[in-house]
Structure formats: C-alpha cells, structure tokens
Design a protein around this motif. Structure first.
Motif, PDB file in Angstrom:
ATOM      1  N   TRP A  46       0.814  -1.212   0.000  1.00 19.24           N
ATOM      2  CA  TRP A  46       0.000   0.000   0.000  1.00 19.24           C
ATOM      3  C   TRP A  46       0.850   1.266   0.000  1.00 19.24           C
ATOM      4  CZ3 TRP A  46      -4.688  -0.438  -1.586  1.00 19.24           C
ATOM      5  CH2 TRP A  46      -5.401  -1.612  -1.346  1.00 19.24           C
ATOM      6  N   TRP A 110     -11.581  -8.745   1.905  1.00 19.13           N
ATOM      7  CA  TRP A 110     -10.865  -9.140   3.120  1.00 19.13           C
ATOM      8  C   TRP A 110     -11.136 -10.606   3.441  1.00 19.13           C
ATOM      9  CZ3 TRP A 110     -13.068 -10.389   7.978  1.00 19.13           C
ATOM     10  CH2 TRP A 110     -12.136 -10.605   8.994  1.00 19.13           C
ATOM     11  N   GLU A 122      -6.981  -6.157   1.099  1.00 24.40           N
ATOM     12  CA  GLU A 122      -7.740  -5.316   2.037  1.00 24.40           C
ATOM     13  C   GLU A 122      -7.293  -5.594   3.472  1.00 24.40           C
ATOM     14  OE1 GLU A 122      -9.837  -2.930   1.391  1.00 24.40           O
ATOM     15  OE2 GLU A 122     -10.513  -3.323  -0.646  1.00 24.40           O
ATOM     16  N   ILE A 123      -7.240  -4.542   4.265  1.00 26.52           N
ATOM     17  CA  ILE A 123      -6.944  -4.656   5.696  1.00 26.52           C
ATOM     18  C   ILE A 123      -8.171  -4.086   6.414  1.00 26.52           C
ATOM     19  CG2 ILE A 123      -5.368  -3.990   7.555  1.00 26.52           C
ATOM     20  CD1 ILE A 123      -3.248  -3.507   5.291  1.00 26.52           C
ATOM     21  N   ARG A 125      -9.207  -3.862   9.450  1.00 24.50           N
ATOM     22  CA  ARG A 125      -9.062  -3.003  10.635  1.00 24.50           C
ATOM     23  C   ARG A 125      -8.764  -1.559  10.232  1.00 24.50           C
ATOM     24  NH1 ARG A 125      -4.400  -5.985  10.661  1.00 24.50           N
ATOM     25  NH2 ARG A 125      -2.485  -4.774  10.480  1.00 24.50           N
ATOM     26  N   ASP A 126      -8.116  -1.369   9.077  1.00 27.48           N
ATOM     27  CA  ASP A 126      -7.874  -0.007   8.603  1.00 27.48           C
ATOM     28  C   ASP A 126      -9.184   0.675   8.220  1.00 27.48           C
ATOM     29  OD1 ASP A 126      -5.180  -0.212   9.004  1.00 27.48           O
ATOM     30  OD2 ASP A 126      -4.641  -0.350   6.881  1.00 27.48           O
ATOM     31  N   HIS A 127     -10.062  -0.061   7.565  1.00 29.64           N
ATOM     32  CA  HIS A 127     -11.343   0.534   7.170  1.00 29.64           C
ATOM     33  C   HIS A 127     -12.195   0.895   8.380  1.00 29.64           C
ATOM     34  CE1 HIS A 127     -10.389  -0.064   3.067  1.00 29.64           C
ATOM     35  NE2 HIS A 127     -10.437  -1.380   3.125  1.00 29.64           N
ATOM     36  N   ALA A 129     -10.933   2.116  11.121  1.00 27.00           N
ATOM     37  CA  ALA A 129     -10.283   3.229  11.820  1.00 27.00           C
ATOM     38  C   ALA A 129     -10.920   4.525  11.325  1.00 27.00           C
ATOM     39  CB  ALA A 129      -8.777   3.195  11.555  1.00 27.00           C
ATOM     40  N   ASP A 132      -9.404   8.068  10.969  1.00 29.19           N
ATOM     41  CA  ASP A 132      -8.235   8.298  10.133  1.00 29.19           C
ATOM     42  C   ASP A 132      -8.575   8.092   8.654  1.00 29.19           C
ATOM     43  OD1 ASP A 132      -5.779   8.443   8.901  1.00 29.19           O
ATOM     44  OD2 ASP A 132      -4.796   6.976  10.202  1.00 29.19           O
ATOM     45  N   ASP A 134      -6.882   8.526   6.112  1.00 29.72           N
ATOM     46  CA  ASP A 134      -5.793   7.929   5.344  1.00 29.72           C
ATOM     47  C   ASP A 134      -5.806   6.409   5.428  1.00 29.72           C
ATOM     48  OD1 ASP A 134      -4.819  10.379   4.480  1.00 29.72           O
ATOM     49  OD2 ASP A 134      -3.492  10.604   6.208  1.00 29.72           O
ATOM     50  N   ARG A 135      -6.500   5.871   6.419  1.00 31.56           N
ATOM     51  CA  ARG A 135      -6.596   4.415   6.566  1.00 31.56           C
ATOM     52  C   ARG A 135      -7.976   3.898   6.203  1.00 31.56           C
ATOM     53  NH1 ARG A 135      -5.058   3.146  12.456  1.00 31.56           N
ATOM     54  NH2 ARG A 135      -5.493   1.023  11.783  1.00 31.56           N
ATOM     55  N   SER A 136      -9.014   4.618   6.587  1.00 35.28           N
ATOM     56  CA  SER A 136     -10.383   4.149   6.395  1.00 35.28           C
ATOM     57  C   SER A 136     -10.957   4.658   5.081  1.00 35.28           C
ATOM     58  CB  SER A 136     -11.275   4.619   7.547  1.00 35.28           C
ATOM     59  OG  SER A 136     -12.626   4.299   7.279  1.00 35.28           O
TER      60      SER A 136
END
Length: 193
Positions: A46, A110, A122-123, A125-127, A129, A132, A134-136
C-alpha cells in the motif's frame, strides 16, 4: 443520455461507485484496453507510487489510440489524461450507495484475501479506523464525496473540457440501462465523437 462515445474514455466518481466495474465492462464491450488508475498508483505494501512514477505510468497507458481509464487522482494526473479523452463517464451516485458498496466490497475482499493490485490486500481493521481518513476508505469516501461532486460539476462547464462528451449517471439503474444500450463493437453502431 448519449451512448455515442469515443475510444478514449475515463470513468470517474466517488470511491465505491463502481468505476472499475463499469470501466472494465465498457472496455470489454468495445474491445479496447482497460486501465485501472489504482493499479498504477499503488505499489506493494500500500505504498503510493511517487508522483513522477505514477504520471509516467499514466502516460504509457494512454499512448494507445483507444482505452478506458477508471479512477480519479485528478490532482495528480488530470492534466495528463483528460486532454486526451474524448468521453468522460461520471458515476454520480449517492453517498449512501457509495458507502454501502465500499463496505461490502472491502468486506468481501478481506474475507477472500483477494489480491487487489501489486500484491495488496484489504486490511479490514484499517477501514474500521474511522478517525483516520488515510486508513479508512469509508471515512475518506464521506469526506470527499461532496467535494468530488462539486469538482466534477465544475468540469462539465470548464471550457478546457468542452470537446469532451460527458455522460453523467446518477443511479445504479441508470448505469445498468446505459451499459445495456451501449453497442458492442464499432461496426455494431458504435459512434465516436
């Protein structure tokens, strides 16, 4: 709504609106190459490609005389691709639709561990967040949806793009109808403008 489109097509819209799905379907229907800007932008882990590298990739992708390019990245590459486009398809779907589709797509990718681009997956846990953007992707979509709509509405009236045919699709049903009416090949009634 016109189905008379050219051979250098860009599909734009908010995250989750179906740019890749529609773009690949149009490319397949017309028998021309499909390019996904995300695949040119995201390197492994990423990591975003440096702007100069990304722009070089975009230039290489549009060297052909026909293509369908799906994605935005307007601040990084609009000045490269838009002057060469003859058609822009804007998926102007509701924020609710975009969020639902983004969430379901991310969840599916995911769960299946589908590789997206360049080894990335896909991650989830980032989505989640949400604090944030920049992550979600979901938060990013909420924060950019209205701005993108204003930006694309302005582009419709911008004299720089007056030679481009714009197709604005405002619902999933409109997208389905438009695609169903798109001729399959140039010799089947396809008309470039």
């Amino acid at each position: 709504m016109t189905n008379h489109i050219g051979r250098r097509i860009i599909v734009i819209g908010s995250s989750g609106c179906g740019k890749t799905t529609l773009g690949s379907a149009v490319a397949e229907r017309l028998g021309i190459p499909f390019v996904e800007l995300d695949a040119l932008h995201w390197d492994p882990n990423w990591t975003p490609a440096p702007d100069a590298v990304f722009q070089r990739r975009v230039r290489a992708a549009i060297e052909q005389d026909a293509w369908v390019l799906a994605g935005n990245y307007t601040s990084k590459q609009q000045h490269i691709s838009w002057p060469h486009a003859d058609t822009i398809i804007w998926l102007d779907l509701s924020l609710t639709t975009a969020l639902r589709r983004s969430g379901l797509r991310s969840w599916r990718r995911w769960r299946t561990q589908e590789e997206i681009w360049n080894g990335n997956r896909e991650i989830m846990r980032d989505h989640l967040a949400f604090w944030d953007p920049d992550r979600s992707l979901l938060t990013y979509t909420v924060l950019t949806h209205r701005r993108r709509r204003r930006q694309f509405e302005a582009a419709l009236c911008d004299p720089r793009w007056s030679e481009i045919t714009f197709v604005r699709l405002r619902s999933p049903a409109a997208v389905d109808r438009w695609l169903a009416d798109l001729p399959a090949r140039p010799d089947d009634g396809y008309a470039a403008q």
